[in-house]
Design a protein around this motif. Structure first.
Motif, PDB file in Angstrom:
ATOM      1  N   GLY A 191       0.817  -1.211   0.000  1.00 19.57           N
ATOM      2  CA  GLY A 191       0.000   0.000   0.000  1.00 19.57           C
ATOM      3  C   GLY A 191       0.848   1.257   0.000  1.00 19.57           C
ATOM      4  N   THR A 192       0.174   2.382   0.052  1.00 16.93           N
ATOM      5  CA  THR A 192       0.858   3.666  -0.093  1.00 16.93           C
ATOM      6  C   THR A 192       1.733   4.012   1.100  1.00 16.93           C
ATOM      7  OG1 THR A 192      -1.060   4.831   0.860  1.00 16.93           O
ATOM      8  CG2 THR A 192      -1.000   4.573  -1.543  1.00 16.93           C
ATOM      9  N   MET A 193       1.535   3.347   2.241  1.00 10.92           N
ATOM     10  CA  MET A 193       2.301   3.710   3.435  1.00 10.92           C
ATOM     11  C   MET A 193       3.643   2.990   3.537  1.00 10.92           C
ATOM     12  SD  MET A 193      -0.608   4.051   6.416  1.00 10.92           S
ATOM     13  CE  MET A 193       0.676   4.435   7.615  1.00 10.92           C
ATOM     14  N   ILE A 194       3.893   2.003   2.670  1.00 11.91           N
ATOM     15  CA  ILE A 194       5.116   1.221   2.841  1.00 11.91           C
ATOM     16  C   ILE A 194       6.363   2.072   2.627  1.00 11.91           C
ATOM     17  CG2 ILE A 194       5.329   0.352   0.463  1.00 11.91           C
ATOM     18  CD1 ILE A 194       5.976  -2.406   1.815  1.00 11.91           C
ATOM     19  N   HIS A 195       6.311   3.034   1.704  1.00  8.08           N
ATOM     20  CA  HIS A 195       7.449   3.931   1.516  1.00  8.08           C
ATOM     21  C   HIS A 195       7.642   4.812   2.742  1.00  8.08           C
ATOM     22  CE1 HIS A 195       7.554   3.680  -3.189  1.00  8.08           C
ATOM     23  NE2 HIS A 195       7.634   2.505  -2.587  1.00  8.08           N
ATOM     24  N   ASP A 196       6.538   5.204   3.358  1.00  5.84           N
ATOM     25  CA  ASP A 196       6.635   6.004   4.590  1.00  5.84           C
ATOM     26  C   ASP A 196       7.356   5.221   5.682  1.00  5.84           C
ATOM     27  OD1 ASP A 196       5.149   7.872   3.227  1.00  5.84           O
ATOM     28  OD2 ASP A 196       3.262   7.399   4.249  1.00  5.84           O
ATOM     29  N   ARG A 197       7.058   3.938   5.773  1.00 10.46           N
ATOM     30  CA  ARG A 197       7.676   3.116   6.814  1.00 10.46           C
ATOM     31  C   ARG A 197       9.161   2.903   6.533  1.00 10.46           C
ATOM     32  NH1 ARG A 197       4.109  -1.997   8.137  1.00 10.46           N
ATOM     33  NH2 ARG A 197       5.504  -1.958   9.959  1.00 10.46           N
ATOM     34  N   ILE A 198       9.514   2.827   5.270  1.00 16.33           N
ATOM     35  CA  ILE A 198      10.932   2.734   4.931  1.00 16.33           C
ATOM     36  C   ILE A 198      11.636   4.040   5.278  1.00 16.33           C
ATOM     37  CG2 ILE A 198      12.554   2.635   2.989  1.00 16.33           C
ATOM     38  CD1 ILE A 198      10.749   0.514   1.753  1.00 16.33           C
ATOM     39  N   ASP A 199      11.015   5.181   4.953  1.00 17.63           N
ATOM     40  CA  ASP A 199      11.594   6.478   5.318  1.00 17.63           C
ATOM     41  C   ASP A 199      11.797   6.578   6.827  1.00 17.63           C
ATOM     42  OD1 ASP A 199      11.668   7.319   2.692  1.00 17.63           O
ATOM     43  OD2 ASP A 199       9.726   8.359   2.797  1.00 17.63           O
ATOM     44  N   SER A 200      10.803   6.102   7.582  1.00 21.47           N
ATOM     45  CA  SER A 200      10.897   6.148   9.042  1.00 21.47           C
ATOM     46  C   SER A 200      12.054   5.290   9.547  1.00 21.47           C
ATOM     47  CB  SER A 200       9.580   5.658   9.660  1.00 21.47           C
ATOM     48  OG  SER A 200       9.662   5.616  11.069  1.00 21.47           O
ATOM     49  N   ALA A 201      12.234   4.108   8.952  1.00 20.99           N
ATOM     50  CA  ALA A 201      13.331   3.240   9.371  1.00 20.99           C
ATOM     51  C   ALA A 201      14.681   3.874   9.054  1.00 20.99           C
ATOM     52  CB  ALA A 201      13.208   1.882   8.686  1.00 20.99           C
ATOM     53  N   LEU A 214       8.895 -14.329  -3.096  1.00 17.48           N
ATOM     54  CA  LEU A 214       8.501 -15.628  -3.646  1.00 17.48           C
ATOM     55  C   LEU A 214       7.516 -15.426  -4.790  1.00 17.48           C
ATOM     56  CD1 LEU A 214       7.913 -17.600  -0.315  1.00 17.48           C
ATOM     57  CD2 LEU A 214       9.964 -17.569  -1.738  1.00 17.48           C
ATOM     58  N   PRO A 215       7.423 -16.404  -5.688  1.00 19.30           N
ATOM     59  CA  PRO A 215       6.465 -16.295  -6.794  1.00 19.30           C
ATOM     60  C   PRO A 215       5.029 -16.352  -6.268  1.00 19.30           C
ATOM     61  CG  PRO A 215       7.986 -18.159  -7.092  1.00 19.30           C
ATOM     62  CD  PRO A 215       8.181 -17.654  -5.723  1.00 19.30           C
ATOM     63  N   ARG A 216       4.072 -15.704  -6.984  1.00 16.96           N
ATOM     64  CA  ARG A 216       4.364 -14.820  -8.098  1.00 16.96           C
ATOM     65  C   ARG A 216       4.868 -13.506  -7.542  1.00 16.96           C
ATOM     66  NH1 ARG A 216      -1.095 -14.859 -11.415  1.00 16.96           N
ATOM     67  NH2 ARG A 216       0.169 -13.649 -12.895  1.00 16.96           N
ATOM     68  N   HIS A 217       5.869 -12.930  -8.201  1.00 12.90           N
ATOM     69  CA  HIS A 217       6.529 -11.762  -7.637  1.00 12.90           C
ATOM     70  C   HIS A 217       5.691 -10.503  -7.871  1.00 12.90           C
ATOM     71  CE1 HIS A 217      10.317 -13.779  -6.668  1.00 12.90           C
ATOM     72  NE2 HIS A 217      10.094 -14.503  -7.750  1.00 12.90           N
ATOM     73  N   PRO A 218       5.165  -9.894  -6.802  1.00 16.53           N
ATOM     74  CA  PRO A 218       4.372  -8.676  -6.975  1.00 16.53           C
ATOM     75  C   PRO A 218       5.236  -7.516  -7.471  1.00 16.53           C
ATOM     76  CG  PRO A 218       4.026  -9.663  -4.795  1.00 16.53           C
ATOM     77  CD  PRO A 218       5.219 -10.331  -5.399  1.00 16.53           C
ATOM     78  N   ARG A 219       4.694  -6.755  -8.376  1.00 16.06           N
ATOM     79  CA  ARG A 219       5.417  -5.580  -8.870  1.00 16.06           C
ATOM     80  C   ARG A 219       5.766  -4.644  -7.704  1.00 16.06           C
ATOM     81  NH1 ARG A 219       5.605  -3.730 -13.861  1.00 16.06           N
ATOM     82  NH2 ARG A 219       3.859  -5.061 -14.469  1.00 16.06           N
ATOM     83  N   GLU A 220       4.897  -4.604  -6.698  1.00 21.87           N
ATOM     84  CA  GLU A 220       5.105  -3.709  -5.568  1.00 21.87           C
ATOM     85  C   GLU A 220       6.390  -4.040  -4.811  1.00 21.87           C
ATOM     86  OE1 GLU A 220       2.477  -1.762  -1.925  1.00 21.87           O
ATOM     87  OE2 GLU A 220       1.904  -3.706  -2.749  1.00 21.87           O
ATOM     88  N   VAL A 221       6.763  -5.315  -4.775  1.00 24.34           N
ATOM     89  CA  VAL A 221       7.992  -5.694  -4.086  1.00 24.34           C
ATOM     90  C   VAL A 221       9.204  -5.109  -4.809  1.00 24.34           C
ATOM     91  CG1 VAL A 221       9.486  -7.618  -3.435  1.00 24.34           C
ATOM     92  CG2 VAL A 221       7.033  -7.781  -3.072  1.00 24.34           C
ATOM     93  N   VAL A 222       9.239  -5.257  -6.137  1.00 28.49           N
ATOM     94  CA  VAL A 222      10.351  -4.701  -6.915  1.00 28.49           C
ATOM     95  C   VAL A 222      10.402  -3.187  -6.733  1.00 28.49           C
ATOM     96  CG1 VAL A 222      11.360  -4.456  -9.212  1.00 28.49           C
ATOM     97  CG2 VAL A 222      10.196  -6.587  -8.584  1.00 28.49           C
ATOM     98  N   ASP A 223       9.252  -2.536  -6.794  1.00 24.34           N
ATOM     99  CA  ASP A 223       9.205  -1.078  -6.625  1.00 24.34           C
ATOM    100  C   ASP A 223       9.686  -0.672  -5.232  1.00 24.34           C
ATOM    101  OD1 ASP A 223       8.188  -0.922  -9.169  1.00 24.34           O
ATOM    102  OD2 ASP A 223       6.093  -0.680  -8.529  1.00 24.34           O
ATOM    103  N   THR A 224       9.292  -1.447  -4.217  1.00 24.07           N
ATOM    104  CA  THR A 224       9.675  -1.125  -2.844  1.00 24.07           C
ATOM    105  C   THR A 224      11.176  -1.299  -2.636  1.00 24.07           C
ATOM    106  OG1 THR A 224       7.496  -1.766  -2.003  1.00 24.07           O
ATOM    107  CG2 THR A 224       9.292  -1.695  -0.415  1.00 24.07           C
ATOM    108  N   LEU A 225      11.733  -2.363  -3.208  1.00 24.85           N
ATOM    109  CA  LEU A 225      13.172  -2.568  -3.081  1.00 24.85           C
ATOM    110  C   LEU A 225      13.948  -1.468  -3.798  1.00 24.85           C
ATOM    111  CD1 LEU A 225      13.636  -6.433  -3.453  1.00 24.85           C
ATOM    112  CD2 LEU A 225      13.348  -5.055  -1.393  1.00 24.85           C
TER     113      LEU A 225
END
Length: 307
Positions: A191-201, A214-225
């Motif tokens: 969701g939209t807050m995951i980047h916020d949580r990374i910024d906080s960390a 793990l498969p199937r690989h969500p696009r959101e995981v690649v974007d988050t990494l």
């Protein structure tokens, strides 16, 4: 906890900080297995997603591959026969027959034993046993896992990411890690807050993010990494293959195959690799044993567990 974890991941490990070592430089550390020799053959080549899928399928069936036709390999990987031909050319061969001839010369192996006597449930178990055997081969050189353990131990806080199918792997790691690491932050909802949580960390001092993918690989995981790397974090990833889509967004990737014989994938090897990473992290946390003993004492005082 051991003084040195005898587990790692040189055969198939992608470590971008050190570069991908060639087969010759790794020969003293990597078991001389068909799977390891296949991994060495693929390294150094820029493969398309379809070609990575073929490579992954070949590693999973390393003992059988020298005996498969291009049509059979295409069916195994779920791609077209021309894709297999293009894959062979991408590796520097004139075509698939030349690749297969090369494999029979440098990676001779007998075809896998006939599993026709097993029912579908037994076949799924046998496939997972094979995944664990391959993981044991990959873990022969302890250095990549030990490096990952140092990175995880040093990160305060330590964000642990796992979405969708990988959420349970991330939760399991975070649950145990919190008993020895002073600040573990589980990221198992997108969701939209995951980047916020990374910024906080990052603001709190995090230096490394651990991801289970793990498969199937969500696009959101690649974007988050990708976002985490841009934010300055070192990304350590446990994935089903060294050719997984998350590889390009990871600094250190440790592969552990999943089983695909049932309606839903099975992930025994990624779970075990996660526990190995816990062990390696504990070896770099000087107060880990004291924290565990303190937890046991408090749990006993609270009557937390049934004796």
């Amino acid at each position: 906890m051991s003084a040195g974890v005898s587990a790692d991941g040189s055969a198939g490990v992608v470590d971008k900080s050190a570069g991908v070592a060639g087969a010759e430089s790794r020969s003293a550390h990597v078991p001389d297995s068909p799977a390891a020799r296949l991994q060495a053959l693929f390294e150094g080549h820029r493969l398309t997603p379809t070609q990575r899928r073929i490579a992954h399928s070949m590693v999973r069936r390393a003992a059988d591959v020298p005996f498969l036709s291009s049509v059979e390999l295409a069916e195994l990987a779920g791609v077209s026969q021309p894709s297999v031909t293009r894959f062979a050319v991408a590796l520097g061969f004139d075509g698939y027959p030349a690749l297969r001839k090369h494999l029979r010369e440098v990676a001779p192996a007998e075809p896998a034993a006939d599993s026709g006597s097993y029912n579908e449930y037994q076949q799924a178990v046998e496939a997972e046993i094979e995944n664990l055997r391959h993981l044991a081969e990959v873990l022969a050189d302890p250095r990549p896992v030990q490096k990952a353990g140092r990175l995880l131990a040093a990160s305060r806080p330590l964000p642990v990411l796992g979405l969708r199918a990988a959420a349970s792997q991330a939760y399991g790691f975070a649950y145990f890690a919190a008993k020895v690491h002073p600040d573990v932050r589980l990221l198992n909802e997108g969701g939209t807050m995951i980047h916020d949580r990374i910024d906080s960390a990052v603001r709190a001092g995090a230096s490394t993010l651990l991801c289970f993918a793990l498969p199937r690989h969500p696009r959101e995981v690649v974007d988050t990494l990708t976002y985490a790397k841009e934010a300055g974090l070192t990304v350590v990833t446990v994935a089903d293959s060294a050719f997984a889509p998350v590889a390009k967004a990871s600094d250190l990737l440790l592969p552990a195959a999943v089983g695909t014989g049932l309606a839903f994938d099975t992930a025994c090897a990624p779970m075990l690799l996660g526990r190995v990473l816990l062990e390696a992290m504990c070896d770099d946390l000087p107060d880990a044993q004291a924290r565990l003993e303190e937890f046991d004492a408090r749990a006993a005082a609270r009557g937390l567990f049934v004796e």
